[in-house]
Design a protein around this motif. Structure first.
Motif, short mmCIF file in Angstrom:
data_model
loop_
_atom_site.label_atom_id
_atom_site.label_comp_id
_atom_site.label_asym_id
_atom_site.label_seq_id
_atom_site.Cartn_x
_atom_site.Cartn_y
_atom_site.Cartn_z
N THR A 1283 -80.52 -25.94 50.04
CA THR A 1283 -80.55 -24.73 49.21
C THR A 1283 -80.55 -25.16 47.75
OG1 THR A 1283 -78.14 -24.53 49.21
CG2 THR A 1283 -79.34 -23.37 50.94
N LEU A 1284 -81.37 -24.48 46.95
CA LEU A 1284 -81.55 -24.84 45.54
C LEU A 1284 -81.19 -23.65 44.68
CD1 LEU A 1284 -82.67 -26.75 43.31
CD2 LEU A 1284 -84.92 -25.73 43.73
N GLY A 1285 -80.27 -23.84 43.73
CA GLY A 1285 -79.89 -22.78 42.81
C GLY A 1285 -80.91 -22.61 41.70
N ASP A 1286 -80.86 -21.43 41.06
CA ASP A 1286 -81.83 -21.14 40.01
C ASP A 1286 -81.40 -21.80 38.70
OD1 ASP A 1286 -79.68 -19.60 39.28
OD2 ASP A 1286 -80.85 -17.83 38.79
N TYR A 1287 -82.07 -21.42 37.61
CA TYR A 1287 -81.82 -22.08 36.32
C TYR A 1287 -80.41 -21.83 35.81
CZ TYR A 1287 -82.42 -17.46 34.17
OH TYR A 1287 -82.29 -16.15 33.81
N GLY A 1288 -79.76 -20.76 36.25
CA GLY A 1288 -78.38 -20.52 35.83
C GLY A 1288 -77.37 -21.28 36.67
N ASP A 1289 -77.79 -21.72 37.84
CA ASP A 1289 -76.87 -22.42 38.74
C ASP A 1289 -77.10 -23.93 38.74
OD1 ASP A 1289 -76.57 -23.46 41.86
OD2 ASP A 1289 -74.93 -22.16 41.21
N ARG A 1290 -78.36 -24.36 38.91
CA ARG A 1290 -78.78 -25.75 38.87
C ARG A 1290 -77.96 -26.62 39.84
NH1 ARG A 1290 -78.03 -24.57 33.66
NH2 ARG A 1290 -76.50 -26.20 33.28
N THR A 1291 -77.84 -26.13 41.06
CA THR A 1291 -77.10 -26.86 42.08
C THR A 1291 -77.99 -27.08 43.29
OG1 THR A 1291 -75.03 -25.84 41.36
CG2 THR A 1291 -75.02 -26.90 43.49
N LEU A 1292 -77.96 -28.29 43.82
CA LEU A 1292 -78.68 -28.63 45.04
C LEU A 1292 -77.64 -28.87 46.13
CD1 LEU A 1292 -81.64 -29.28 46.00
CD2 LEU A 1292 -81.05 -31.68 45.66
#
Length: 1826
Positions: A1283-1292
Motif C-alpha cells: 500500500t502506498l500513501g499519497d503526497y501527504g502521507d508518503r508511506t510505503l
C-alpha cells in the motif's frame, strides 16, 4: 540608489526566506516542483481563480519590503492556456502607493491615479522548429520601476512595497538591482568581446546547453524598453545566429508611433534581416486585412492593423521580432517605393509618423448631475466657498460663486460615501463596488494620497474627526452585520500608511454616525437606538443612551453641538418628527420635542409651526451651528430653528423630500439635497435659495444639441426631458409628460422647436418659446427608437421597434406627416441613439434595416432606396454573421457612412458604391453603441460600455486613439456640439469635454494646437488642478489610457542581445550541471544515483546504512507487530505540496461528515434495498478492476464498491467505507479485492478493506496511512500486499495476506505516484516519483525484514520532472510514463534507462503492457496502443537505441483524462475509466469504444419520473438532461446545453388520463426554461421567463401550465405550448424559491374556486399555498406559512433548505421540513390553519419526498444519511451508502423505487412490501409542536 545591503543585487526569495513562510504568505495551490528546463526547483502557483492562489511578500499589508532597486527582475514562466497576474505595490517620493499589475487576463491598458494595469500578450511571429511556444517559455521580465512611474503617472519612484504573484505560473525567483543586466550575455563573452553591457550574474542566469542560443529557449522583456539605463544598441557588436532559422521570407516591419511622442530617433533599421532579437524595430501586432488596399501602398497597408493600438500592451514574441509597447497608435504616411528603398539601404526609417497632439485631446470641463448611489452627501469646505459632492463615479468640487468644477477621479463605480475634514485638507470617499475601497485625497492639490481596502463590505457612511486624524466608516460585513471601523489618518500626508485603529461589530441598526471634535468620542443612531462610542487604545466601545419612552422611534440623523469646551449636547432627529437633545456627559435625554408644521384652514398666510401632540413630519437630517439648528424633512421643507426650538426662523420648500442638510462653517448658508437629485443652499442673510445642481434620477438615454443656441436636451429613464444651458450647466426646461415614457429627442436646426419620441409610439413637438405642445402624431404602433432632422430643417424622421419609418414635413411650426413606410427599420436592432443618420447635405437617410444584417440608404425626399449593404457579407472570413449596431454619416464633401457592428468593428462605407473603404477592428471590447464625427473629419468619437474613444483621422490607414473613462454605467450616446469645441457623452449622467484644439483652423495633417504639452522632465509643479490635468493626466481626466508626454519616446520591451556565435550561452557559469556531452557517449546520459539500504524488521529496529543522496532514510519505521506504536510520519518533516501530476489522487472536497454514532436496521428488516448505482467515480485512480477469464468486474462510486455482472447488468454493492474510495486492487487468483478510502471523522487513519470476492463480505479492516492511499498492489504469489500513501502521507507499507498484519513500512522523502511488483518475483518492487525510479529488494533474515532500495535518476535528456505511471513488460523491461508525455524504458537488471520517446502531449497516467503491445492513457483524453516488439532488441544496443522502432498502432480519444484501465492478456479488448465518470469498453480489433457505465460529471440537481415509470430523467450542473431506462438504468437520451447549469427539472403528467406527448421542462442558470420532447428527442421550446437562475419548476396536474421559480423569489406561470408567460408572482421576492409542488383539487375546496392547488417554499422559511384556475386567469392565496429561521449549519454556515409538499394520502395536510428552529417534520392542516403533528428528526433535512402509494416519507440529511419514515406504523429506519450530503430523494409514482443523489452519485432503492418491514425506532406522530 539602493542601500549597501541591496548592492549589486538582492535575491528577494532568499532574503525574505520564502521557504519558511514567516515573512511571506501563500494561499491556495502553491507547490515546490522540479522544472526540467531549469533543472532546479521552482514555485508552481496553480488554480482557476488568481485571487485565491498566490504568493505574497511581505506577509501583511502593514509591513513593507523596502526594496529600493530601480530594476525588478521576475524570472517566471506562464502556464499554457492559463491566466496569471503579477501585482506590485510601489511607493513614490510623495508617499503615494501605486499598484502596477501585469497579466495576460487584461485585454487593454487601464490606469487610475493609483493603479496601472498592463496586459501581457504573447504573440508568435516566426518560431523556430522545435522551440517552445513563446507564451510558455521561461521569461526574464525586467521592470524599470522608475521609468514606469515617471512615464505613466509623472511620479518619482521611492521603493518597492509589496509583491503578489497570482496563479497560474511558475516562478523561480525575484531580484532587485540598480544595474541593467543582459540575461543573454555571459561574463566570459562580455570580457572576450569587450561588450559595454552588464552580464547577468550567475545566480540569476538561465541555463543554456552548449551549442544552443539563449533566445531560442527563453524570452527577455524589458519594460519600458527605452529606459535611459537600458542600452539602445545592445546587440550590435555581437553576431546573430544564421538566417537558416527563419522559416520564410522576412517581412518589413514599420514603426508605430505613440500619440504625442516625437519621431523616432537613434533607432535601428526596421528591416529584420535575421531571427536575432537585436534587430530592434517598432513592430506592430499581427497584420490585419484591410477592405481597400492600393498597390502603391501595399507595403504600408500590409503592416498596419487598424484599431489594434488603442491600448498599452506587453508583447512577448519569439526572437524574430522585438516585443513592443503600443499606445495611442498614430497614423502613418507612406513614402514612395523608391524612397523607401533608398532609406532602407541607408538604414533609416522610411515612414513619417504624424503625431496625435495634444495628448490628451479631451479635458473634462463639466458634469451635469448629482448623486448616483445616494443623494445624502454634499459638504461645505472650510471657507464656505466650495461644495463637494459625488456624481456617480466622479467627485465634484463646485465653486459656488464662479460655477467652476474641479474633479477627483479614480473611482470605478458609484461613490457611496463622502467625508471632508474640518480644515478641508483631507477628503475621503468610498465606492459601492466590491471589494469596497476607500480613497483618501489631498483636497487642495487634488491627488490621491492613499487607497486601501476596507474590512467593511458596503460602506454607507464616512466621518472625519475635526482634526482629520480619525476616519470612521460604517457599513455591513460579509455576514450582513453592521460594522464600524476607525482608521488613523494622521500620517497619511507625511508618507505614512493608513492603519486600522479599531473595528467593532454591532447588532444595533446604524443610520447615521458622527465623530466629535476630540477624536475619541463618536455617536450613532438608528432604529430604536442612540449610542455613544469611545475609541480607547485599540478598541471601540459603545454605551446606549437611555431613551425611555422614545426607545421605539426610528432615528435618522444626529449632530454634536459646537461648544468650545467640547461636545455637551447631541441632537438626534427621527422619522416621527421628534428632536431629542441628549446630554453627552450623563448619556440621558435632556429634552424631547415633536416638531409639527400646522397650517390653519382659511388663513391667507402660513403660520409658524408649533408643538402639539399630533403626528409629526418625518425628519431625515439635522445640522447644528452655535445659534441654529437646520432640519430637512420628507414634506420637502428645509427649516431653521433656534436651539430652543421656540419657532421656525426660516423655511424653504423643495421639489422633493429633503435628504440632508449641512450648515456652512460661518453659519450663513445651509446646504440641502433632495431625493430628486437637486442640490442647493439657503442664504440666511438674504433669505434666498439658490439651486446649484439639478440632475436626472435615472440613466440618460439620449441627447441632442441645438445649433442656434448652446442648449442641450436629454431624455432619461426617469421619464423626463430636460433642457440645459451648456455655458452654465443649469437646467432651463423640465418636461415631464404624464403617463408617457420619452425615449428619443431631437432639435430643429433653425426653429425653437424640440421633437420628442415616446414608448407609446407618439411623436410630439414642443415650442421652446411658449413651452407648449405644438402637435402630436401617433403613427407608430411601437416604441420610438430614433429621431433625426435634416440639417436644412425640411424633414423629420422617426423609427419604431415595429419596423416603421415615418417622414414629417417640419419646415413649418406645425409639422405634418408625409408618409409612413412599414418594415423598413430593423425590429430587433441593438438599442442605439444612432438608429437614424442624415447626411450633411440633407439628401440621404441611413438606418439599420430591414434586418439587422443590412444597412439601407434612402433619399430623404422620396424615401426611395438608393443603397443596401449586407454587413454580414463584408467579412467573408468570419465564423458568424455580423450585424449592424449604429450608423453615422461622415462630413461633407466625403461620401462616407460609418457603421458599427456587433463584432466590435467600425466600417467606413462608400455611400455611392457600398464598398468598404476602411475598417477599424477591435474598436471596443463590446459593440460600439454610438458614433460622432467631427465636421473636418479629423476626429471620430466612439462609445461602448463605460468608455469613450477618440480616433485621430479615422479616414487614414493608421488612426491614433485615446481612451477616456469616468462613467459608472454604459455610455448611451456621444455627440459634438455644433461649434465643434466640445464633446458630450451621456449615460449615468452628462459629461462635457473640451476639445483642446479648434479643428476648423487646423489644416489636415498638421500638428494641432499651438502649445505643446511639456515632457515629463520639463513638467514642473502645476499651479492649479486644471493645469496639472492638462499636463500629465495623472489625476485629471478619467481615462483608461494614460496620456503620454509629448516628448516621451515610444515604450518598447526589448528582448535583449543575442550571444555571439559559438558562445556557450550560460553553461560557463553553472557548476552543477554534471559532465558535459563531450565527456559522455552519444545517446541518453544516465545521471548518477546512490544506493540506499534501509533495514526494518519484526525483531527490532537496527541502525540502517545510508550511502547518501536524497533518499537516505535516517529513522526506521515501525515493525509489523506494533503498527501504531511508532508512526512513520514522524521520521521526516517534509512539505506536503501536491505534485504536478494529475495521477495523484485528491479527494473531492465535502462539507458533510458521517455522523459519529448511528444504528442501522438488520438486512432482514430493511424497508429499502439498494438496487443499482448510477455513475462511476472519475475522481479515483485505478479504481476499476476487470478479469476477463473470470468475468469479475468492479468499480467505485463514492464510498461504494460496485460489483456488476456485465451480462445481466445486476449489481452488488459493498458498503463500509466512510469516505470516497481512491483505488482498488484485485489479487491474481481473483479471490480477494482490496479497496482504500480516506479517513472518517472518528479515525486518524485511512481505511483499507479486504473483501472476499465470492461472498462480498469484508474480511479485514486495515489502518496505517494518514491521509489517502495512492496505490495498492498484490505480489505475484498473492502473499503480500503493498500500500502506498499519497503526497501527504508518503508511506510505503507491506502487509502479509495470510494474517493481514503489517510486515514493514518506510517513510518516503518525496511523493511517489505508483508502485508495482516485479513479474514473477515477490521480493522485488518498483516505485516511480519525482525524476527517478526506485528499485526495492525485500530480504528476510529470520524474523528481520530488510528493504534495500536503489534510486536511479531519470536521464537529463528526457527532461521530465515526474514519473507518473509504470508497468512491467517482458523481463527485464520496465515502462514508465512521465508528466511531460514521455515513455521511458528501463533495464531492471542494470537499473538504467536506455530508451525514451514522446508518447503524448500531456501527462501519462495509465500504462499496461502484455507481450509486444503497450497501452498508454493520458490527461489529453487519448488512449494509444503501441507496438513495442522491437524494444527487447533495442535493450542490447544500450545508449545507441532509437525510438523510431516503436510504432503507434491505434488511438482513441475519449471524454476525459484516463484514470483506470484493464485489458485482456492480448490487449485486444478492455475497459477504460475517465475523469468524466464514464467506463468505456474498448475493442482494438474492431476499433470501437462503447459506454458501459456513465453518469453526471458534476452535481445532480433533480430527478423526475415518467408517468408510466418506464424512464426517469436527471439534470446536473454540467448542463445535461439525461433520460434513463429504469429497467436497466442505461442512458437512453441526453440533452446538452453548453456553458449552463441545469438546476431544476419536471416531467409532464398525463393529460386527461392519457399519457400523451412526453415533455421535460428544465430550468437553467441563465433564467431560461427549455421544454424537451422525449419522444422526438429534440427541444420544442425555449422561454426566458426569469432574469436570474431558475431553482424550481413544476407542471400543473393537467400538464397544460408550467410554474417556475428563481433565486430572486419570483414565480412565473407559463404555457408550454406557446411559450408565453402570463403571470408573475412576487410574493416571495428576496429569497430563492426552494420548492414548487402542485396537485389537483375539487373546485370548491378550501373555500376558493379553481381545480389546481400549488405551493411555493422559499429560503426565508415561508410557504404560500395557492388555488388557481388558469383557464380563467385566476390565482388566489389560500394560506401563508411563516416560521422562524433555524440556526445555520456548522459545516457550511448556511441555513437548511425550506421544503414543503402536499401529502398524497391526506389532501388536507402539508409536510414541511427546514421550517422552524428544530430538526423535525411538520404536518400542517390547511383547514385548521395550524401544525397538527410533528416528527422529530436527528438532523435538519436537506431533501424530502412523499410516496404516493404508501404512507412513507423519505428524508435526506447533510450527514450522508437517508431516513425512511413509515407514517402508518410510526417507525423510521436510517440507511447509509452515500458519499456526500443526500441533497435529493424522489419516489417513483408507484412507490416501487426511490432515487437518491449525493453530489453526482445516483442510488436506486427498491421499496419492498409493507408486510416485510420491521420497525427499528418508534416515532410519535401525535407530538405537538414544541
Amino acid at each position: 540608489m539602493a542601500g549597501v545591503w541591496q548592492q549589486p543585487y538582492l535575491n528577494v526569495f532568499r532574503h525574505f526566506k520564502l521557504d519558511e513562510w514567516k515573512r511571506s504568505t501563500k494561499e491556495g495551490d502553491v507547490a515546490l516542483v522540479m522544472d526540467k528546463t531549469l533543472r532546479s526547483t521552482v514555485y508552481q502557483i496553480w488554480g482557476p481563480v488568481s485571487a485565491g492562489n498566490y504568493i505574497q511578500l511581505p506577509k501583511t499589508s502593514t509591513r513593507s519590503l523596502g526594496l529600493t532597486g530601480r530594476y525588478l527582475y521576475v524570472l517566471f514562466r506562464p502556464l499554457p492556456a492559463k491566466h496569471f497576474v503579477i501585482h506590485l505595490d510601489v511607493s513614490t517620493e510623495d508617499s503615494q502607493v501605486i499598484r502596477v499589475s501585469f497579466s495576460n487576463l487584461f485585454k487593454e491598458f487601464r490606469s487610475t491615479a493609483t493603479w496601472l494595469q498592463f496586459p501581457f500578450i504573447c504573440e508568435a511571429k516566426s518560431s523556430r522548429p522545435g522551440t517552445t511556444s513563446p507564451g510558455t517559455q521561461w521569461t526574464c521580465l525586467q521592470l524599470d520601476l522608475q521609468d514606469i512611474l515617471l512615464l505613466y503617472l509623472n511620479r518619482r519612484y521611492r521603493y518597492l512595497k509589496s509583491i503578489r504573484l497570482c496563479a497560474s505560473l511558475l516562478v523561480r525567483n525575484l531580484y532587485t538591482s540598480d544595474l541593467c543586466f543582459d540575461p543573454a550575455v555571459t561574463v566570459t563573452e562580455a570580457r572576450r568581446n569587450k561588450l559595454a553591457v552588464t552580464p547577468m550574474p550567475r545566480e540569476m542566469a538561465f541555463p543554456v546547453p552548449k551549442g544552443e542560443c539563449w533566445h531560442d529557449r527563453y524570452v527577455h522583456i524589458r519594460f519600458p524598453s527605452d529606459s535611459p539605463g537600458a542600452p539602445r544598441e545592445l546587440g550590435r557588436k555581437s553576431r546573430s545566429p544564421p538566417e537558416a532559422g527563419l522559416p520564410g521570407p522576412v517581412p518589413q516591419l514599420l514603426p508605430r508611433v505613440v500619440a504625442g511622442s516625437r519621431a523616432l530617433q537613434d533607432s535601428v533599421s526596421p528591416m529584420v534581416q535575421t531571427s536575432s532579437p537585436i534587430a530592434s524595430c517598432r513592430a506592430p501586432s499581427v497584420p490585419a486585412r484591410l477592405p481597400e488596399v492600393s498597390l502603391s501602398r501595399e507595403l504600408l497597408e500590409a503592416s498596419a492593423q487598424v484599431g489594434a493600438g488603442d491600448s498599452v500592451n506587453v508583447f512577448a514574441h519569439t526572437p524574430a521580432v522585438v516585443p513592443s509597447v503600443l499606445e495611442n497608435v498614430g497614423s502613418q504616411e507612406a513614402a514612395s517605393s523608391k524612397q523607401n528603398g533608398q532609406e532602407m539601404a541607408r538604414g533609416k526609417n522610411p515612414s513619417h509618423p504624424r503625431s496625435f497632439l495634444p495628448d490628451p485631446i479631451l479635458r473634462l470641463k463639466g458634469v451635469i448631475g448629482f448623486g448616483g448611489q445616494s443623494t445624502r452627501w454634499a459638504l461645505w469646505t472650510k471657507d464656505g466657498a466650495t461644495v463637494v459632492y459625488p456624481c456617480h463615479a466622479v467627485i465634484v468640487a463646485l465653486q459656488i460663486d464662479t460655477g467652476e468644477q474641479r474633479f477627483f477621479l479614480g473611482h470605478t463605480d458609484k461613490v457611496s460615501a463622502l467625508a471632508l475634514d474640518r480644515s478641508s485638507l483631507l477628503l475621503a470617499s468610498a465606492q459601492a463596488q466590491l471589494p469596497c475601497m476607500v480613497w483618501l485625497w489631498d483636497f487642495q492639490m487634488g491627488g490621491c494620497l492613499s487607497m486601501f481596502q476596507s474590512p467593511v463590505h458596503a460602506i454607507c457612511s464616512l466621518s472625519f474627526s475635526d482634526s482629520g486624524a480619525v476616519l470612521c466608516g460604517v457599513g455591513k460585513d460579509g455576514h450582513g452585520r453592521t460594522m464600524v471601523v476607525a482608521w488613523g489618518t494622521d500620517r497619511v500626508g507625511l508618507g505614512g500608511e493608513v492603519a486600522v485603529l479599531a473595528k467593532a461589530n454591532t447588532d444595533t441598526d446604524i443610520q447615521s454616525w458622527t465623530v466629535a471634535s476630540d477624536d475619541t468620542r463618536m455617536a450613532s443612531c438608528g432604529r430604536g437606538s442612540v449610542r455613544l462610542w469611545r475609541l480607547r487604545g485599540r478598541a471601540l466601545r459603545s454605551c446606549p443612551v437611555d431613551l425611555g419612552e422614545h426607545h421605539t422611534l426610528h432615528f435618522t440623523d444626529l449632530a454634536f453641538d459646537s461648544g468650545q469646551d467640547g461636545p455637551r449636547t447631541l441632537y438626534v432627529c427621527s422619522r416621527s418628527g421628534h428632536i431629542l437633545e441628549v446630554d453627552v456627559q450623563h448619556m440621558a435625554v435632556r429634552h424631547a420635542r415633536l416638531l409639527l408644521p400646522t397650517r390653519p384652514t382659511g388663513s391667507l398666510h402660513q403660520q409658524k409651526p408649533t408643538f402639539t401632540s399630533g403626528p409629526g413630519v418625518a425628519i431625515s437630517s439635522v445640522s447644528v451651528s452655535p445659534t441654529l439648528c437646520a432640519v430637512g424633512s420628507e414634506d420637502r421643507y428645509l427649516r431653521l430653528w433656534p436651539l430652543d426650538f421656540s419657532a421656525v426662523l426660516l423655511e424653504a420648500e423643495h421639489e422633493g423630500p429633503v435628504n440632508s442638510v449641512h450648515i456652512s462653517p460661518d453659519g450663513q448658508r445651509v446646504l440641502s439635497t433632495t431625493s430628486m437629485g437637486h442640490l442647493g443652499f439657503l442664504d440666511t442673510v438674504s433669505r434666498e435659495y439658490r439651486m446649484l445642481v439639478r440632475s436626472h434620477t435615472a440613466s440618460v438615454l439620449a441627447c441632442a444639441t441645438q445649433p442656434v443656441s448652446r442648449r442641450l436636451a436629454t431624455v432619461a429613464q426617469d421619464n423626463t426631458v430636460c433642457i440645459w444651458d451648456l455655458a452654465t450647466l443649469q437646467q432651463l426646461y423640465d418636461l415631464t409628460p404624464l403617463d408617457e415614457a420619452p425615449c428619443a429627442v431631437a432639435f430643429h436646426p433653425t426653429q425653437q422647436t424640440l421633437f420628442c419620441g415616446f414608448r407609446s409610439g407618439a411623436v410630439r413637438s414642443f415650442s421652446l418659446t411658449t413651452s407648449d405642445v405644438l402637435v402630436e402624431h401617433r403613427r407608430h404602433r411601437g416604441a420610438v427608437t430614433g429621431l433625426a432632422v435634416t440639417p436644412d430643417g425640411s424633414f423629420l424622421f422617426s423609427a419604431c421597434d415595429r419596423g416603421a419609418l415615418a417622414q414629417y414635413d417640419c419646415s413649418a411650426p406645425q409639422c405634418s406627416v408625409l408618409r409612413v413606410a412599414g418594415n423598413m427599420v430593423c425590429q430587433d436592432a441593438w438599442p442605439s441613439p444612432n438608429t437614424l443618420a442624415v447626411s450633411g447635405d440633407s439628401h440621404l437617410l441611413a438606418f439599420v434595416g430591414p434586418s439587422k444584417y443590412t444597412v439601407t440608404v434612402v433619399g430623404t425626399v422620396s424615401l426611395d432606396e438608393l443603397l443596401r449593404v449586407d454587413i454580414s457579407a463584408l467579412d467573408s472570413a468570419g465564423s458568424h454573421l455580423d450585424s449592424a449596431v449604429a450608423v453615422c454619416f461622415g462630413p461633407q464633401p466625403t461620401s462616407h457612412l460609418l457603421v458599427s457592428t456587433l463584432s466590435t468593428k467600425v466600417l467606413m462605407l462608400d455611400v455611392t458604391s457600398g464598398r468598404s473603404v476602411r475598417e477599424l477592428s477591435g474598436v471596443h471590447p463590446v459593440a460600439c453603441s454610438s458614433l460622432a464625427f467631427s465636421k473636418d473629419a479629423c476626429l471620430l468619437v466612439t462609445a461602448s460600455d463605460r468608455a469613450i474613444k477618440v480616433w485621430d483621422s479615422p479616414t487614414q490607414a493608421r488612426p491614433g486613439c485615446q481612451v477616456y473613462i469616468g462613467h459608472s454605467e454604459p455610455v448611451q450616446g456621444v455627440a459634438f456640439t455644433p461649434d465643434q469645441q466640445q464633446v458630450l457623452s451621456v449615460g449615468d449622467t452628462v459629461f462635457i469635454w473640451d476639445v483642446l484644439f479648434c479643428s476648423e483652423r487646423t489644416p489636415r495633417g498638421s500638428i494641432r494646437g499651438s502649445a505643446r504639452a511639456p515632457s515629463v522632465c520639463e513638467a514642473g509643479p502645476a499651479t492649479g488642478q486644471q493645469e496639472e490635468d492638462s499636463v500629465s493626466g495623472a489625476c485629471g481626466l478619467p481615462r483608461r489610457q494614460v496620456p503620454m508626454p509629448s516628448q516621451a519616446r515610444l515604450p518598447q520591451l526589448a528582448v535583449g542581445a543575442t550571444p555571439s556565435e559559438g558562445s556557450d550561452g550560460m553553461s560557463s557559469v553553472l557548476d552543477d550541471e554534471g559532465p558535459s556531452e563531450d565527456d559522455s557517449p552519444t545517446g541518453l546520459r544516465q545521471a548518477p544515483g546512490a544506493a540506499v539500504l534501509v533495514e526494518k524488521g519484526a525483531g527490532g529496529d537496527r541502525p540502517g546504512r545510508t550511502t547518501g543522496g536524497p533518499w537516505g532514510l535516517g529513522k526506521p519505521a515501525c515493525s509489523h507487530s506494533q503498527p501504531s506504536a511508532s508512526s512513520p510520519r514522524d521520521a521526516v518533516d517534509l512539505p506536503t505540496a501536491r505534485p504536478d501530476s494529475y495521477k495523484h489522487f485528491v479527494a473531492r472536497f465535502k462539507a458533510s461528515q458521517f455522523p459519529r454514532s448511528i444504528s442501522f436496521p438488520p438486512a432482514s428488516g430493511r424497508q429499502l434495498r439498494l438496487k443499482a448505482v448510477v455513475g462511476y467515480n472519475g475522481n479515483g485512480r485505478a479504481n476499476m478492476v476487470w478479469r476477463p477469464d473470470t468475468g469479475f468486474f468492479a468499480y467505485t462510486c463514492g464510498g461504494l464498491v460496485v460489483v456488476e455482472d456485465l451480462h445481466s447488468g445486476s449489481q452488488q454493492h459493498w458498503l463500509g467505507h466512510p469516505e470516497e474510495v481512491s483505488t482498488l486492487a484485485l489479487s491474481h487468483d481473483a479471490q480477494v479485492l482490496a479497496s482504500a478510502s480516506g479517513r472518517g471523522c472518528e479515525v486518524a487513519c485511512c481505511q483499507i478493506r479486504i473483501w472476499d470476492v465470492f461472498t462480498g463480505t469484508c474480511r479485514r479492516l486495515l489502518s496505517h496511512h494518514g491521509s489517502a492511499v495512492q496505490a495498492l498492489a498484490f505480489s505475484p504469489d498473492d502473499r503480500l500486499l503493498i500500500t502506498l500513501g499519497d503526497y501527504g502521507d508518503r508511506t510505503l507499507a507491506l502487509w502479509s495476506t495470510a494474517t493481514y498484519e503489517l510486515v514493514t513500512s518506510t517513510r518516503l522523502p518525496e511523493p511517489v505516484h505508483g508502485v508495482a511488483f516485479g513479474p514473477g518475483d515477490a521480493a522485488r518492487l518498483t516505485c516511480v516519483g519525482r525524476g527517478a525510479v526506485t528499485f526495492w529488494l525485500l530480504q528476510q533474515r529470520g524474523a528481520d525484514i530488510h528493504l534495500q532500495a536503489h534510486r536511479a535518476s531519470l536521464p537529463v535528456e528526457v527532461g521530465a520532472s515526474e514519473l507518473t505511471a509504470l508497468c512491467f513488460g517482458t523481463a527485464p523491461l520496465l515502462y514508465c510514463g512521465s508528466n511531460a508525455g514521455q515513455i521511458c524504458v528501463w533495464d531492471t537488471c542494470s537499473s538504467r534507462c536506455f530508451l525514451a520517446w514522446e508518447a503524448d502531449d500531456g501527462e501519462i497516467g495509465v500504462l499496461l503492457c502484455a507481450g509486444m503491445r503497450l497501452v498508454s492513457g493520458s490527461n489529453t483524453r487519448r488512449l494509444r496502443l503501441w507496438d513495442v516488439g522491437a524494444v527487447p532488441e533495442l535493450r542490447l544496443k544500450g545508449s545507441g537505441a532509437r525510438s523510431s522502432a516503436v510504432l503507434l498502432e491505434r488511438e482513441l480519444t475519449l471524454d476525459g483524462a484516463i484514470v483506470s484501465a484493464a485489458f485482456d492478456d492480448r490487449i485486444d479488448m478492455g475497459i477504460v475509466g475517465t475523469t468524466a465518470g464514464t467506463l468505456w469498453y474498448v475493442s482494438w480489433a474492431q476499433g470501437i469504444s462503447t459506454r458501459l457505465v456513465s453518469g453526471h460529471r458534476s452535481k445532480v440537481n433533480e430527478v423526475a419520473f415518467s408517468p408510466d415509470e418506464s424512464h426517469c430523467a436527471t439534470c446536473g450542473e454540467d448542463g445535461s438532461v439525461r433520460v434513463w431506462s429504469l429497467a436497466s438504468m442505461e442512458l437512453v437520451i441526453q440533452f446538452q446545453v453548453l456553458n449552463q447549469s441545469c438546476l431544476c427539472l419536471a416531467w409532464s403528467p398525463p393529460s386527461h388520463g392519457r399519457l400523451g406527448r412526453q415533455r421535460l421542462a428544465a430550468g437553467y442558470g441563465d433564467g431560461a426554461l427549455r421544454v424537451f420532447s422525449v419522444s422526438r428527442t429534440e427541444m420544442e421550446l425555449k422561454m426566458h421567463p426569469h432574469p436570474s437562475a431558475l431553482t424550481a419548476v413544476a407542471f400543473t396536474a393537467d400538464g397544460q401550465t408550467i410554474l417556475s421559480g428563481d433565486k430572486d423569489g419570483l414565480v412565473a406561470v407559463s404555457h408550454p405550448r406557446t411559450g408565453m408567460t402570463f403571470r408573475v408572482l412576487r410574493d416571495h421576492q428576496g429569497a430563492a424559491i426552494s420548492a414548487i409542488h402542485t396537485r389537483s383539487k375539487e373546485y370548491g375546496d378550501f373555500g376558493v374556486p379553481g381545480a389546481d392547488l400549488w405551493l411555493a417554499a422559499s429560503g426565508d422559511q415561508r410557504v404560500s399555498v395557492w388555488a388557481a384556475d388558469w383557464l380563467e386567469d385566476r390565482c388566489e392565496l389560500v394560506d401563508w406559512l411563516s416560521f422562524p429561521a433555524p440556526a445555520p449549519a456548522e459545516a457550511s454556515g448556511c441555513l437548511p433548505p425550506s421544503l414543503a409538499a402536499f401529502c398524497p394520502w391526506d389532501g388536507d395536510l402539508l409536510v414541511c421540513a427546514g421550517l422552524g428552529p428544530r430538526e423535525e417534520l411538520l404536518l400542517y392542516s390547511l383547514r385548521q390553519k395550524q401544525v397538527v403533528e410533528t416528527v422529530p428528526l436527528p438532523f435538519f433535512a436537506v431533501s424530502l419526498s412523499l410516496s404516493p402509494g404508501a404512507h412513507l416519507v423519505a428524508v435526506g440529511f447533510a450527514e450522508r444519511l437517508l431516513r425512511l419514515v413509515d407514517c402508518e406504523s410510526g417507525t423510521a429506519q436510517d440507511f447509509a451508502g452515500h458519499g456526500d450530503s443526500v441533497h435529493l430523494c424522489r419516489f417513483s409514482p408507484s412507490t416501487r423505487l426511490l432515487l437518491t443523489a449525493a453530489h453526482n452519485e445516483i442510488l436506486v432503492w427498491e421499496v419492498p412490501a409493507a408486510e416485510a418491514q420491521e420497525p427499528q425506532c418508534r416515532v410519535s406522530w401525535g407530538e405537538s409542536p414544541r
